[in-house]
Scaffold this motif. Sequence first.
Motif, mmCIF file in Angstrom:
data_model
loop_
_atom_site.group_PDB
_atom_site.id
_atom_site.type_symbol
_atom_site.label_atom_id
_atom_site.label_comp_id
_atom_site.label_asym_id
_atom_site.label_seq_id
_atom_site.Cartn_x
_atom_site.Cartn_y
_atom_site.Cartn_z
ATOM 1 N N SER A 288 159.483 0.506 26.071
ATOM 2 C CA SER A 288 160.425 -0.574 25.768
ATOM 3 C C SER A 288 160.366 -1.046 24.318
ATOM 4 N N SER A 289 159.275 -0.794 23.615
ATOM 5 C CA SER A 289 159.155 -1.216 22.214
ATOM 6 C C SER A 289 159.516 -0.050 21.301
ATOM 7 N N LYS A 290 160.072 -0.378 20.152
ATOM 8 C CA LYS A 290 160.481 0.676 19.214
ATOM 9 C C LYS A 290 159.267 1.410 18.654
ATOM 10 N N TYR A 291 158.286 0.677 18.125
ATOM 11 C CA TYR A 291 157.090 1.273 17.521
ATOM 12 C C TYR A 291 155.850 0.794 18.265
ATOM 13 N N VAL A 292 155.021 1.735 18.717
ATOM 14 C CA VAL A 292 153.798 1.382 19.449
ATOM 15 C C VAL A 292 152.659 2.281 18.997
ATOM 16 N N VAL A 293 151.496 1.671 18.783
ATOM 17 C CA VAL A 293 150.256 2.403 18.543
ATOM 18 C C VAL A 293 149.332 2.058 19.699
ATOM 19 N N GLY A 294 148.877 3.088 20.414
ATOM 20 C CA GLY A 294 148.006 2.875 21.564
ATOM 21 C C GLY A 294 146.648 3.496 21.350
ATOM 22 N N HIS A 295 145.615 2.769 21.734
ATOM 23 C CA HIS A 295 144.233 3.218 21.582
ATOM 24 C C HIS A 295 143.617 3.374 22.970
ATOM 25 N N PHE A 296 143.206 4.587 23.291
ATOM 26 C CA PHE A 296 142.450 4.840 24.518
ATOM 27 C C PHE A 296 140.980 4.734 24.134
ATOM 28 N N TYR A 297 140.256 3.846 24.829
ATOM 29 C CA TYR A 297 138.878 3.576 24.424
ATOM 30 C C TYR A 297 137.965 3.435 25.635
ATOM 31 N N HIS A 298 136.671 3.419 25.329
ATOM 32 C CA HIS A 298 135.643 3.119 26.323
ATOM 33 C C HIS A 298 134.794 2.001 25.735
ATOM 34 N N ALA A 299 134.491 0.998 26.530
ATOM 35 C CA ALA A 299 133.789 -0.198 26.042
ATOM 36 C C ALA A 299 132.401 0.102 25.473
ATOM 37 N N ASP A 300 131.767 1.165 25.931
ATOM 38 C CA ASP A 300 130.406 1.462 25.486
ATOM 39 C C ASP A 300 130.349 2.383 24.267
ATOM 40 N N PHE A 301 131.481 2.845 23.761
ATOM 41 C CA PHE A 301 131.490 3.787 22.643
ATOM 42 C C PHE A 301 131.582 3.026 21.323
ATOM 43 N N ARG A 302 130.593 3.257 20.475
ATOM 44 C CA ARG A 302 130.527 2.578 19.180
ATOM 45 C C ARG A 302 131.734 2.913 18.307
ATOM 46 N N ARG A 303 132.155 4.167 18.319
ATOM 47 C CA ARG A 303 133.285 4.578 17.489
ATOM 48 C C ARG A 303 134.597 3.924 17.941
ATOM 49 N N CYS A 304 134.708 3.619 19.187
ATOM 50 C CA CYS A 304 135.904 2.904 19.676
ATOM 51 C C CYS A 304 135.933 1.487 19.117
ATOM 52 N N LYS A 305 134.764 0.864 19.002
ATOM 53 C CA LYS A 305 134.688 -0.477 18.425
ATOM 54 C C LYS A 305 135.034 -0.447 16.935
ATOM 55 N N ILE A 306 134.615 0.617 16.256
ATOM 56 C CA ILE A 306 134.968 0.776 14.839
ATOM 57 C C ILE A 306 136.486 0.889 14.698
ATOM 58 N N MET A 307 137.107 1.694 15.563
ATOM 59 C CA MET A 307 138.561 1.860 15.526
ATOM 60 C C MET A 307 139.268 0.537 15.802
ATOM 61 N N ASP A 308 138.703 -0.260 16.715
ATOM 62 C CA ASP A 308 139.296 -1.568 17.026
ATOM 63 C C ASP A 308 139.415 -2.444 15.782
ATOM 64 N N THR A 309 138.388 -2.459 14.943
ATOM 65 C CA THR A 309 138.429 -3.316 13.747
ATOM 66 C C THR A 309 139.561 -2.890 12.808
ATOM 67 N N HIS A 310 139.762 -1.582 12.675
ATOM 68 C CA HIS A 310 140.833 -1.090 11.802
ATOM 69 C C HIS A 310 142.213 -1.400 12.398
ATOM 70 N N LEU A 311 142.349 -1.221 13.692
ATOM 71 C CA LEU A 311 143.643 -1.479 14.336
ATOM 72 C C LEU A 311 143.995 -2.966 14.322
ATOM 73 N N GLU A 312 142.994 -3.833 14.416
ATOM 74 C CA GLU A 312 143.250 -5.276 14.327
ATOM 75 C C GLU A 312 143.833 -5.634 12.966
ATOM 76 N N LYS A 313 143.288 -5.045 11.904
ATOM 77 C CA LYS A 313 143.800 -5.306 10.553
ATOM 78 C C LYS A 313 145.243 -4.829 10.420
ATOM 79 N N LEU A 314 145.511 -3.640 10.942
ATOM 80 C CA LEU A 314 146.863 -3.090 10.834
ATOM 81 C C LEU A 314 147.871 -3.876 11.671
ATOM 82 N N ALA A 315 147.440 -4.374 12.814
ATOM 83 C CA ALA A 315 148.336 -5.151 13.681
ATOM 84 C C ALA A 315 148.827 -6.410 12.962
#
Length: 196
Positions: A73-100
Amino acid sequence: MANNIINIDDISDDEALFAELEKDDDNQLANMREKRIKEIQAEIERRSGRDDNNHGRYIEVTSEKEFMNITTSSKYVVGHFYHADFRRCKIMDTHLEKLAEKYYDTRFIKIEVRNAPFLVEKLLVKILPCIMAWVDGYAQTKMVGFDDLGNTDSFATAALELKLIHAGVIKKKEQVNINTKKSIFQTVDSDSELDD
């Protein structure tokens, strides 16, 4: 004067001429001001509508159905598939928060892989973090791990930003041309004959 065009030659008095020129400038300024106010009001309405849809925020989605509804339904979407225990997923979260926060026109969402077994299987998500980008419901890119980002935990947000720009899911803001006063001796032309 029936059509509001005044011939300057018809005005003999200097003060009347200056008054007429100032009145014309005031009308132009008023028109510019009114146009700008309308532009600002339209932007405020657009942003308030986007706030209602969580644009400008990086949100977690808990169900596959909601995730699919957002991507279609949205024109532009960035989706992150993650696991709560993965350190690299948390790193990606910080970058995606800035971009959002920076790219208001794009929705940034994440979903834990345990909550999305159907999507994980259909989209072949095997390595985390996995970032996918959609435009009008069509997948544009898939980034697996940090391979496309220099394969290091300390990659710059700009590297991720560039990948998403190339995918067409985020748009760089238009450069605004600033009108500056120039004298007759200044030039912007880089192909000047004087440089030879």
